[in-house]
Scaffold this motif. Sequence first.
Motif, PDB file in Angstrom:
ATOM      1  N   HIS A   1       0.820  -1.207   0.000  1.00 34.14           N
ATOM      2  CA  HIS A   1       0.000   0.000   0.000  1.00 34.14           C
ATOM      3  C   HIS A   1       0.858   1.262   0.000  1.00 34.14           C
ATOM      4  O   HIS A   1       0.545   2.240  -0.690  1.00 34.14           O
ATOM      5  CB  HIS A   1      -0.939  -0.002   1.204  1.00 34.14           C
ATOM      6  CG  HIS A   1      -2.096  -0.933   1.054  1.00 34.14           C
ATOM      7  ND1 HIS A   1      -2.973  -1.215   2.082  1.00 34.14           N
ATOM      8  CD2 HIS A   1      -2.525  -1.665  -0.014  1.00 34.14           C
ATOM      9  CE1 HIS A   1      -3.894  -2.065   1.655  1.00 34.14           C
ATOM     10  NE2 HIS A   1      -3.636  -2.356   0.395  1.00 34.14           N
ATOM     11  N   GLU A   2       1.934   1.268   0.780  1.00 36.38           N
ATOM     12  CA  GLU A   2       2.782   2.457   0.859  1.00 36.38           C
ATOM     13  C   GLU A   2       3.465   2.738  -0.481  1.00 36.38           C
ATOM     14  O   GLU A   2       3.537   3.883  -0.926  1.00 36.38           O
ATOM     15  CB  GLU A   2       3.832   2.293   1.968  1.00 36.38           C
ATOM     16  CG  GLU A   2       3.254   2.229   3.370  1.00 36.38           C
ATOM     17  CD  GLU A   2       2.422   3.443   3.716  1.00 36.38           C
ATOM     18  OE1 GLU A   2       2.812   4.568   3.310  1.00 36.38           O
ATOM     19  OE2 GLU A   2       1.387   3.298   4.388  1.00 36.38           O
ATOM     20  N   LYS A   3       3.969   1.698  -1.121  1.00 37.12           N
ATOM     21  CA  LYS A   3       4.625   1.889  -2.419  1.00 37.12           C
ATOM     22  C   LYS A   3       3.616   2.283  -3.498  1.00 37.12           C
ATOM     23  O   LYS A   3       3.891   3.163  -4.331  1.00 37.12           O
ATOM     24  CB  LYS A   3       5.362   0.611  -2.828  1.00 37.12           C
ATOM     25  CG  LYS A   3       6.599   0.323  -1.998  1.00 37.12           C
ATOM     26  CD  LYS A   3       7.336  -0.892  -2.519  1.00 37.12           C
ATOM     27  CE  LYS A   3       8.632  -1.135  -1.736  1.00 37.12           C
ATOM     28  NZ  LYS A   3       9.375  -2.306  -2.253  1.00 37.12           N
ATOM     29  N   LEU A   4       2.453   1.653  -3.471  1.00 40.00           N
ATOM     30  CA  LEU A   4       1.431   1.985  -4.465  1.00 40.00           C
ATOM     31  C   LEU A   4       0.934   3.416  -4.265  1.00 40.00           C
ATOM     32  O   LEU A   4       0.660   4.132  -5.239  1.00 40.00           O
ATOM     33  CB  LEU A   4       0.267   0.997  -4.358  1.00 40.00           C
ATOM     34  CG  LEU A   4      -0.789   1.068  -5.467  1.00 40.00           C
ATOM     35  CD1 LEU A   4      -0.159   0.704  -6.810  1.00 40.00           C
ATOM     36  CD2 LEU A   4      -1.946   0.118  -5.161  1.00 40.00           C
ATOM     37  N   LYS A   5       0.814   3.836  -3.022  1.00 42.15           N
ATOM     38  CA  LYS A   5       0.389   5.200  -2.727  1.00 42.15           C
ATOM     39  C   LYS A   5       1.394   6.211  -3.285  1.00 42.15           C
ATOM     40  O   LYS A   5       1.012   7.202  -3.912  1.00 42.15           O
ATOM     41  CB  LYS A   5       0.252   5.369  -1.218  1.00 42.15           C
ATOM     42  CG  LYS A   5      -0.283   6.723  -0.774  1.00 42.15           C
ATOM     43  CD  LYS A   5      -0.020   6.933   0.706  1.00 42.15           C
ATOM     44  CE  LYS A   5      -0.559   5.791   1.543  1.00 42.15           C
ATOM     45  NZ  LYS A   5      -0.233   5.943   2.982  1.00 42.15           N
ATOM     46  N   ALA A   6       2.681   5.955  -3.058  1.00 41.38           N
ATOM     47  CA  ALA A   6       3.716   6.860  -3.564  1.00 41.38           C
ATOM     48  C   ALA A   6       3.719   6.901  -5.090  1.00 41.38           C
ATOM     49  O   ALA A   6       3.897   7.970  -5.698  1.00 41.38           O
ATOM     50  CB  ALA A   6       5.086   6.434  -3.047  1.00 41.38           C
ATOM     51  N   LEU A   7       3.508   5.750  -5.727  1.00 36.61           N
ATOM     52  CA  LEU A   7       3.460   5.697  -7.186  1.00 36.61           C
ATOM     53  C   LEU A   7       2.284   6.500  -7.721  1.00 36.61           C
ATOM     54  O   LEU A   7       2.427   7.263  -8.689  1.00 36.61           O
ATOM     55  CB  LEU A   7       3.362   4.243  -7.647  1.00 36.61           C
ATOM     56  CG  LEU A   7       3.202   4.017  -9.160  1.00 36.61           C
ATOM     57  CD1 LEU A   7       4.396   4.584  -9.920  1.00 36.61           C
ATOM     58  CD2 LEU A   7       3.026   2.529  -9.464  1.00 36.61           C
ATOM     59  N   ALA A   8       1.115   6.363  -7.106  1.00 33.83           N
ATOM     60  CA  ALA A   8      -0.068   7.084  -7.564  1.00 33.83           C
ATOM     61  C   ALA A   8       0.106   8.585  -7.382  1.00 33.83           C
ATOM     62  O   ALA A   8      -0.286   9.383  -8.260  1.00 33.83           O
ATOM     63  CB  ALA A   8      -1.303   6.586  -6.818  1.00 33.83           C
ATOM     64  N   ILE A   9       0.680   9.002  -6.263  1.00 35.02           N
ATOM     65  CA  ILE A   9       0.899  10.434  -6.025  1.00 35.02           C
ATOM     66  C   ILE A   9       1.867  11.007  -7.049  1.00 35.02           C
ATOM     67  O   ILE A   9       1.652  12.093  -7.613  1.00 35.02           O
ATOM     68  CB  ILE A   9       1.410  10.665  -4.592  1.00 35.02           C
ATOM     69  CG1 ILE A   9       0.322  10.319  -3.578  1.00 35.02           C
ATOM     70  CG2 ILE A   9       1.862  12.112  -4.404  1.00 35.02           C
ATOM     71  CD1 ILE A   9       0.792  10.371  -2.131  1.00 35.02           C
ATOM     72  N   SER A  10       2.953  10.286  -7.316  1.00 27.70           N
ATOM     73  CA  SER A  10       3.930  10.769  -8.290  1.00 27.70           C
ATOM     74  C   SER A  10       3.316  10.837  -9.688  1.00 27.70           C
ATOM     75  O   SER A  10       3.598  11.772 -10.451  1.00 27.70           O
ATOM     76  CB  SER A  10       5.158   9.859  -8.298  1.00 27.70           C
ATOM     77  OG  SER A  10       4.837   8.552  -8.754  1.00 27.70           O
ATOM     78  N   ALA A  11       2.473   9.865 -10.028  1.00 28.83           N
ATOM     79  CA  ALA A  11       1.799   9.881 -11.327  1.00 28.83           C
ATOM     80  C   ALA A  11       0.832  11.056 -11.420  1.00 28.83           C
ATOM     81  O   ALA A  11       0.702  11.697 -12.486  1.00 28.83           O
ATOM     82  CB  ALA A  11       1.061   8.566 -11.553  1.00 28.83           C
ATOM     83  N   PHE A  12       0.145  11.370 -10.317  1.00 23.06           N
ATOM     84  CA  PHE A  12      -0.773  12.517 -10.303  1.00 23.06           C
ATOM     85  C   PHE A  12      -0.016  13.812 -10.589  1.00 23.06           C
ATOM     86  O   PHE A  12      -0.447  14.629 -11.409  1.00 23.06           O
ATOM     87  CB  PHE A  12      -1.479  12.597  -8.948  1.00 23.06           C
ATOM     88  CG  PHE A  12      -2.374  13.803  -8.803  1.00 23.06           C
ATOM     89  CD1 PHE A  12      -3.678  13.771  -9.279  1.00 23.06           C
ATOM     90  CD2 PHE A  12      -1.909  14.962  -8.201  1.00 23.06           C
ATOM     91  CE1 PHE A  12      -4.502  14.877  -9.152  1.00 23.06           C
ATOM     92  CE2 PHE A  12      -2.727  16.071  -8.073  1.00 23.06           C
ATOM     93  CZ  PHE A  12      -4.028  16.031  -8.554  1.00 23.06           C
ATOM     94  N   PHE A  13       1.125  14.001  -9.933  1.00 23.18           N
ATOM     95  CA  PHE A  13       1.924  15.209 -10.157  1.00 23.18           C
ATOM     96  C   PHE A  13       2.354  15.301 -11.620  1.00 23.18           C
ATOM     97  O   PHE A  13       2.311  16.385 -12.221  1.00 23.18           O
ATOM     98  CB  PHE A  13       3.145  15.197  -9.246  1.00 23.18           C
ATOM     99  CG  PHE A  13       2.880  15.688  -7.849  1.00 23.18           C
ATOM    100  CD1 PHE A  13       3.650  16.681  -7.282  1.00 23.18           C
ATOM    101  CD2 PHE A  13       1.853  15.155  -7.089  1.00 23.18           C
ATOM    102  CE1 PHE A  13       3.417  17.133  -5.992  1.00 23.18           C
ATOM    103  CE2 PHE A  13       1.611  15.596  -5.813  1.00 23.18           C
ATOM    104  CZ  PHE A  13       2.383  16.589  -5.251  1.00 23.18           C
ATOM    105  N   CYS A  14       2.796  14.179 -12.182  1.00 25.80           N
ATOM    106  CA  CYS A  14       3.231  14.184 -13.582  1.00 25.80           C
ATOM    107  C   CYS A  14       2.062  14.436 -14.524  1.00 25.80           C
ATOM    108  O   CYS A  14       2.233  15.095 -15.564  1.00 25.80           O
ATOM    109  CB  CYS A  14       3.911  12.858 -13.926  1.00 25.80           C
ATOM    110  SG  CYS A  14       5.561  12.674 -13.219  1.00 25.80           S
TER     111      CYS A  14
END
Length: 302
Positions: free
Chosen positions: A172-185
Amino acid sequence: MGYIEGIMISACINIVCVAGLAILTGYTGLFSMGHACFLCLGAYTAGILTKFFGVPYLIALLIGGGVAALFSLIIGIPTLRGKMSADCFTIATFGFGEATRVVMANINHPYVGGALGLSGLNTFTTLPKAIVIAAIAVYFARNYAKSQHGKLAIAVRDHADASELIGVNIFHEKLKALAISAFFCGVGGGMMAHYYTYIVPNIFGGTMSTNLLTAVVLGGVCSVTGPVLATSVLTATPEVLRFLSNWRLPMYGLVLILTMRIRPEGLMGYKELSIRPVVRWFQKKAGKHGRDKEVHHGSFGN
């Protein structure tokens, strides 16, 4: 002035994207070589919404970021749930990025335009808007880093097995970070689309992903403001060296090599830029001035 303004807008767009990628790479230890696909998804989503449906610019940016975050789950769920190694995750993101670019180039719907791309977009991304959005992105990225979520991400990065033993859900922590970074991009891609007013899938290739990752590594993977500083330097350096004509790109590479040789931990390493030292300096000067004034009046009275 228009030329300098264009460089500043490009730097702000890159800052938004790098702020998100710094969360993924710096705080979970995952390296992505395919984040340009999230810029592509955000750019096309925001461009289609504003051009064909009349959606306001800021709302279109948020929706573009949301679409990018949703698509990040496609690559994130199968790779991160299976505890794939960091190297395999990097290769998987590269393949996903290239696949996304090729698919977008072969969609010949009028809304997408296929290999010809999407043109005729309005120039909504101005310098004031770009600066405000970049500042907001850095603010939220730093808040994430300081929050409990950021601390959990660091724990997962440094001590994954120990974190899992105390109940931290690594997936969950890694997936959360991936989704946040994708949102910014995705937001950065929408800004790019409404600055250049014309986008084609080919510009969202491996080179763009590499440039974003380079900024994160150069600035310091354990810092948010470090990559922000690095991407500003990397955006401006090729333009500053333009007078060297054909030698400017080799010089650009030389600057990178020297920086990584002298500062292998990045420009900022584990530190963050802060205005607190400046504020304390002004307060110290103001306090000293007040004391000197009191002494002067006291001496005059005597």
